[in-house]
Design a protein around this motif. Structure first.
Motif, short mmCIF file in Angstrom:
data_model
loop_
_atom_site.label_atom_id
_atom_site.label_comp_id
_atom_site.label_asym_id
_atom_site.label_seq_id
_atom_site.Cartn_x
_atom_site.Cartn_y
_atom_site.Cartn_z
N ASP A 27 0.82 -1.21 0.00
CA ASP A 27 0.00 0.00 0.00
C ASP A 27 0.85 1.27 0.00
OD1 ASP A 27 0.96 -0.18 2.56
OD2 ASP A 27 -1.00 -0.11 3.55
N ALA A 28 2.17 1.10 -0.10
CA ALA A 28 3.06 2.27 -0.20
C ALA A 28 3.20 2.74 -1.64
CB ALA A 28 4.43 1.95 0.37
N VAL A 29 2.68 1.96 -2.58
CA VAL A 29 2.67 2.26 -4.02
C VAL A 29 4.09 2.54 -4.50
CG1 VAL A 29 1.43 3.45 -5.86
CG2 VAL A 29 0.36 3.22 -3.63
N LEU A 30 4.40 3.79 -4.90
CA LEU A 30 5.71 4.11 -5.48
C LEU A 30 6.79 4.38 -4.44
CD1 LEU A 30 4.78 6.47 -8.45
CD2 LEU A 30 5.75 4.18 -8.61
N PHE A 31 6.41 4.40 -3.16
CA PHE A 31 7.37 4.83 -2.14
C PHE A 31 8.11 3.66 -1.50
CE2 PHE A 31 4.34 8.62 -1.54
CZ PHE A 31 4.86 9.22 -2.68
N ASP A 32 7.74 2.45 -1.84
CA ASP A 32 8.46 1.27 -1.39
C ASP A 32 8.05 0.11 -2.30
OD1 ASP A 32 10.12 -0.40 0.04
OD2 ASP A 32 9.13 -0.11 1.97
N SER A 33 8.76 -0.99 -2.22
CA SER A 33 8.45 -2.13 -3.08
C SER A 33 8.73 -3.43 -2.37
CB SER A 33 9.30 -2.06 -4.36
OG SER A 33 9.05 -3.19 -5.18
N LEU A 34 7.90 -4.42 -2.67
CA LEU A 34 8.10 -5.78 -2.16
C LEU A 34 8.91 -6.62 -3.14
CD1 LEU A 34 4.50 -6.44 -0.78
CD2 LEU A 34 6.52 -5.63 0.46
N THR A 35 9.15 -6.08 -4.33
CA THR A 35 9.98 -6.75 -5.32
C THR A 35 11.46 -6.52 -4.99
OG1 THR A 35 8.32 -6.56 -7.06
CG2 THR A 35 10.61 -6.78 -7.77
N ARG A 36 12.24 -7.57 -5.08
CA ARG A 36 13.67 -7.48 -4.77
C ARG A 36 14.46 -7.09 -6.01
NH1 ARG A 36 14.19 -12.16 -3.25
NH2 ARG A 36 15.57 -13.17 -4.75
N ALA A 37 15.29 -6.08 -5.88
CA ALA A 37 16.19 -5.66 -6.96
C ALA A 37 17.63 -5.92 -6.51
CB ALA A 37 16.00 -4.18 -7.28
N GLU A 38 18.35 -6.73 -7.27
CA GLU A 38 19.72 -7.08 -6.93
C GLU A 38 20.67 -6.57 -8.00
OE1 GLU A 38 19.54 -11.37 -4.92
OE2 GLU A 38 18.49 -11.29 -6.84
N PRO A 39 21.70 -5.82 -7.63
CA PRO A 39 22.64 -5.32 -8.63
C PRO A 39 23.40 -6.45 -9.31
CG PRO A 39 23.43 -4.87 -6.41
CD PRO A 39 22.03 -5.39 -6.26
N THR A 40 23.59 -6.32 -10.61
CA THR A 40 24.30 -7.34 -11.37
C THR A 40 25.80 -7.09 -11.43
OG1 THR A 40 23.88 -6.14 -13.43
CG2 THR A 40 22.28 -7.82 -12.79
#
Length: 379
Positions: free
Chosen positions: A117-130
């Motif tokens: 419910d934080a929309v653009l201000f947080d994410s549950l998707t994990r982003a890992e640097p390559t």
């Protein structure tokens, strides 16, 4: 670009698409042929070069004929509109969107997430640097309109490499790369033809050249965040304005076509209660008509509302979607039991208009945003 005969074809198809829960491929093909998907693309790149006010007007017109088609195509227009809004402000970071749209690519919105419910201000998707400037994304994105046809998917996720300074990474996935799949789970009561299936991201990579923002977690005044909110909320509002317009038309048709046994066979349009309900629906619609135009015009005109912008755009979306529901309710009361049939266009609008409350920002979230603007944070 949207002549009457085109819209009548769309309206004729809409009932079957809703009944079968299938995507409007024919509608999309005709819109593509007419250049509608390039509405925001500059003329020098083969587009129409329209601003947000003109696109919003077109979206309302399209939604009055085929709401699900308008809502689905609207997600592509959100991304291209964001690119145009940023370019008008000297920010060329989304030029890759305009370039790809000019070549016929179709953009979808991979932002919403189950439970976020934080929309653009947080994410549950994990982003890992390559390690080479790109990121790898893992998570689930819900309500991915245009699922059957998108070729570009805008996504974002959270990188916690530095636990003290987590960041949100925004970029674009290409359909022809591995690491993503559709869950084929769009089985809703309304807006069925959008085919907004959830999308699973399984380590899908976004190379450095397709990463457009790295922002700190939390509220942000970054121009990309402004552009997404301004364009998304305005174009969603435009769709439901179109639904409300059509509901008023159908209420008028119902009132003028029928006769009242109670009134000795007089036209139903002479019934004071029917007249009041039709008029009330029209009054409600009149209240939201100029609001969509005014907000879009201010975006086009680079008007600086400062911190008030968030409250303005979430308020617009909330007012229009809630008012559209009230308009449809009055139209249903005029039409009576006939609108409860599955074959009824007004019956379909009853279901389609309910989707308005689920688009970000929700009514609760919008009120929190406005309260923060007026009263400051609650902690």
């Amino acid at each position: 670009m949207l002549p009457d005969d085109l819209l009548e074809r769309f309206r004729a198809r809409a009932a079957g698409l809703d009944r079968e829960g299938t995507f409007p491929h024919d509608d999309l093909a005709e819109l593509r042929e007419r250049g509608y998907l390039r509405a925001f693309v500059p003329p020098e790149q083969g587009g129409a070069g329209w601003g947000l006010e003109r696109v919003a007007a077109a979206q309302s017109r399209l939604a009055a004929a085929a709401p699900a088609t308008a809502l689905a195509v609207g997600m592509h227009l959100v991304w291209t509109g964001c690119a145009a809004v940023l370019a008008a402000r000297g920010d060329r970071s989304l030029d890759l969107v305009l370039d790809d749209a000019a070549r016929g690519e179709v953009f979808a919105f991979g932002v919403s997430e189950p439970g976020n419910d934080a929309v653009l201000f947080d994410s549950l998707t994990r982003a890992e640097p390559t390690g080479d400037g790109g990121w790898r994304f893992t998570g689930v994105k819900s309500s991915t309109s245009l699922s059957p046809v998108w070729t570009r998917l805008g996504v974002f996720g959270r990188d916690d490499t530095d636990p003290e300074a987590p960041v949100l990474v925004h970029g674009f996935v290409h359909r022809d790369q591995p690491g993503h799949s559709s869950l084929e789970d769009w089985d809703t009561i309304g807006m069925r033809a959008t085919q907004s299936h959830s999308t699973r991201l399984e380590g899908v990579e976004v190379p450095a050249e397709r990463v457009v923002r790295v922002l700190p977690v939390g509220p942000s005044g970054d121009p990309l965040v402004f552009a997404i909110f301004a364009v998304f909320e305005t174009l969603v509002a435009a769709v439901y304005r179109g639904v409300a317009r059509r509901a008023v038309e159908l209420a008028v048709e119902s009132a003028t076509a029928g006769r009242s046994h109670r009134a000795g066979g007089a036209p139903r349009s002479h019934d004071p209660l029917v007249r009041w309900r039709v008029a009330d629906a029209a009054v409600l619609l009149q209240g939201i008509e100029p609001q969509v135009d005014a907000v879009a015009r201010d975006v086009d005109g680079l008007v600086d509302h400062g911190a008030a912008w968030s409250a303005i755009v979430v308020g617009l979306k909330t007012r229009v979607t809630e008012t559209a529901r009230a308009v449809v309710d009055q139209a249903v009361a005029v039409a009576g039991g006939a609108s409860f049939r599955s074959s009824s266009e007004l019956g379909r609008l009853q279901r389609d208009v309910l989707a308005g409350r689920f688009h970000p920002s929700s009514t609760d979230s919008a009120h929190a945003t406005v309260a923060n603007w007026l009263l400051g944070p609650d902690h």
